[in-house]
Design an enzyme around this catalytic site. Structure first.
Site, PDB file in Angstrom:
ATOM      1  N   GLY A 149      -3.463 -44.102 -15.821  1.00 25.88           N
ATOM      2  CA  GLY A 149      -2.103 -43.522 -15.838  1.00 25.88           C
ATOM      3  C   GLY A 149      -1.258 -44.131 -14.735  1.00 25.88           C
ATOM      4  O   GLY A 149      -0.494 -43.441 -14.049  1.00 25.88           O
ATOM      5  N   ALA A 150      -1.367 -45.476 -14.595  1.00 29.70           N
ATOM      6  CA  ALA A 150      -0.781 -46.148 -13.418  1.00 29.70           C
ATOM      7  C   ALA A 150       0.648 -46.624 -13.630  1.00 29.70           C
ATOM      8  O   ALA A 150       1.251 -47.162 -12.708  1.00 29.70           O
ATOM      9  CB  ALA A 150      -1.663 -47.341 -13.037  1.00 29.70           C
TER      10      ALA A 150
ATOM     11  N   SER B 285       3.256 -44.775 -14.218  1.00 27.39           N
ATOM     12  CA  SER B 285       4.259 -43.729 -14.026  1.00 27.39           C
ATOM     13  C   SER B 285       3.802 -42.736 -12.958  1.00 27.39           C
ATOM     14  O   SER B 285       2.598 -42.613 -12.688  1.00 27.39           O
ATOM     15  CB  SER B 285       4.412 -43.028 -15.387  1.00 27.39           C
ATOM     16  OG  SER B 285       5.180 -41.872 -15.307  1.00 27.39           O
ATOM     17  N   GLY B 286       4.761 -42.047 -12.345  1.00 23.48           N
ATOM     18  CA  GLY B 286       4.467 -40.898 -11.491  1.00 23.48           C
ATOM     19  C   GLY B 286       3.468 -41.162 -10.381  1.00 23.48           C
ATOM     20  O   GLY B 286       3.555 -42.139  -9.644  1.00 23.48           O
TER      21      GLY B 286
ATOM     22  N   GLY C  40       0.249 -41.916 -10.446  1.00 27.55           N
ATOM     23  CA  GLY C  40      -0.613 -43.087 -10.611  1.00 27.55           C
ATOM     24  C   GLY C  40       0.088 -44.360 -10.168  1.00 27.55           C
ATOM     25  O   GLY C  40      -0.496 -45.211  -9.491  1.00 27.55           O
TER      26      GLY C  40
ATOM     27  N   SER D  84      -5.396 -29.964 -10.747  1.00 26.48           N
ATOM     28  CA  SER D  84      -4.152 -29.187 -10.615  1.00 26.48           C
ATOM     29  C   SER D  84      -4.487 -27.756 -10.221  1.00 26.48           C
ATOM     30  O   SER D  84      -5.572 -27.252 -10.543  1.00 26.48           O
ATOM     31  CB  SER D  84      -3.414 -29.176 -11.955  1.00 26.48           C
ATOM     32  OG  SER D  84      -2.360 -28.243 -11.933  1.00 26.48           O
TER      33      SER D  84
ATOM     34  N   TYR E 296      -4.173 -27.240 -20.985  1.00 24.75           N
ATOM     35  CA  TYR E 296      -3.923 -28.072 -19.796  1.00 24.75           C
ATOM     36  C   TYR E 296      -4.745 -27.564 -18.606  1.00 24.75           C
ATOM     37  O   TYR E 296      -5.470 -28.327 -17.961  1.00 24.75           O
ATOM     38  CB  TYR E 296      -2.434 -28.065 -19.456  1.00 24.75           C
ATOM     39  CG  TYR E 296      -2.107 -28.885 -18.233  1.00 24.75           C
ATOM     40  CD1 TYR E 296      -2.081 -30.277 -18.290  1.00 24.75           C
ATOM     41  CD2 TYR E 296      -1.853 -28.277 -17.003  1.00 24.75           C
ATOM     42  CE1 TYR E 296      -1.794 -31.030 -17.163  1.00 24.75           C
ATOM     43  CE2 TYR E 296      -1.561 -29.027 -15.878  1.00 24.75           C
ATOM     44  CZ  TYR E 296      -1.537 -30.411 -15.961  1.00 24.75           C
ATOM     45  OH  TYR E 296      -1.261 -31.162 -14.839  1.00 24.75           O
TER      46      TYR E 296
END
Ligand SMILES: NC(=O)c1ccc[n+]([C@@H]2O[C@H](COP(=O)([O-])OP(=O)(O)OC[C@H]3O[C@@H](n4cnc5c(N)ncnc54)[C@H](OP(=O)(O)O)[C@@H]3O)[C@@H](O)[C@H]2O)c1
Length: 291
Positions: free
Chosen positions: A17-18, A20-21, A23, A149, A174
């Site tokens: 997940g690199a 965006s955000g 990552g 989370s 989630y």
């Protein structure tokens, strides 16, 4: 041109997940400090954009793009093989890719999407990369970091309904997947801690990233309401980067624990060692056809 700080030279980082955000922020940091970084991304265009931006900002050419859709274990298996072919050792694996899904969607492989994309995919990737991570562990402590989370407190795991066929909700799917991240880090530590691997998980805070716009209307509304209180992505990535790359005692000996803001907060009462063991066993069974 940016000056390379060399403190991570000769280290290999894999970040999922690199593009965006959190990552992206972490991958940029590792590359800027001289590491070889594999960006594992879902979308080719977004991945290429991130690759180009990170290379340019870090002046580091040892950044590579790998593509995989984490809602498909076949795709994860393929990218793991590509990563194994690309790197003989992996010092740090960051299992970060994840998101929320508005409705219950079963993948072609028969899994609820959040369950597979947020948990089983990272589990399979870790299993398949383990030989390269153990190789790094021969000379240095290798690390595996999971982006969990606070939402892990939302829901215990119903092992009879892992695919949430009964009573699906976005928050439940989630939160439960984030509990799985926390438990997997703990179980890796129990199983591989004596092989010079250290695992950890963390909560980044409520962070201003694209994730709020991807989980359907509920997530979008929550994102708008929360917007003034969301923290900047640099702050959100601080504990992530710290756990993955600092030589501080708490990181080198993170011991499978869960962190927030560089400290160990309370965890859900149902985040037990028994749940971690059971989750590991059932996950091993489910990913076996893709190993
Ligand atoms: N932001 C927060 O407040 C917050 C709080 C607690 C935990 N987290 C966790 O932090 C992690 C990173 O999220 P973020 O906030 O940085 O959001 P983000 O900017 O949306 O990043 C999520 C990353 O995961 C990738 N991803 C999602 N589903 C995927 C799939 N099926 N296959 C491959 N890649 C996939 C996304 O790819 P695309 O760009 O292609 O979608 C993106 O690169 C997640 O695990 C999330 O659960 C975030």
């Amino acid at each position: 041109m940016a000056q390379l700080n060399q403190d991570l030279l000769n280290k290999v980082f894999v970040v999922t997940g690199a593009n965006s955000g959190l990552g992206y922020q972490a991958a940029l940091n590792f590359a800027s400090r001289g590491a070889a970084v594999a960006l594992v991304c879902r979308d080719e265009t977004r991945g290429r954009n991130a690759l180009q931006a990170i290379k340019q900002a870090s002046s580091n050419d040892a950044v590579k793009l790998y593509l995989a859709d984490f809602s498909s274990l076949a795709s994860v298996s393929k990218v793991a093989q590509e990563l194994r072919a690309g790197y003989t050792k992996i010092d740090v694996l960051c299992n970060n890719a994840g998101g929320a899904n508005a409705s219950m969607v079963e993948t072609e492989e028969g899994f609820e999407t959040t369950f597979v994309a947020n948990h089983l995919a990272g589990f399979l990737l870790t299993m398949k990369l383990l030989p390269a991570i153990l190789k790094a562990g021969e000379t240095n402590k290798a690390r595996i970091v999971f982006t969990s989370s606070l939402g892990h407190k939302n829901s215990a795991i119903d092992f009879d309904d892992l695919n949430l066929k009964r009573g699906y909700s976005t928050l439940k799917a989630y939160g439960r997947s984030k509990l799985m991240n926390l438990l997997t880090a703990r179980e890796i530590q129990r199983r591989y801690g004596d092989k010079n691997i250290v695992a950890s998980s963390f909560h980044p805070g409520a962070v201003r990233t694209a994730i709020w716009s991807k989980g359907g209307i509920l997530s979008r509304v929550l994102g708008i309401v929360m917007y003034p209180f969301l923290v900047d992505v640099k702050k959100g990535a601080d504990t992530f980067i710290w756990l993955a790359s600092s030589n501080d005692e708490e990181c080198v000996n993170a011991n499978g624990n869960y962190f927030y803001d560089r400290r160990q907060p309370s965890i859900a009462p149902f985040a037990t060692d028994e749940a971690a063991k059971q989750l590991w066993q059932v996950s091993e069974e489910l990913v076996r056809p893709y190993c």
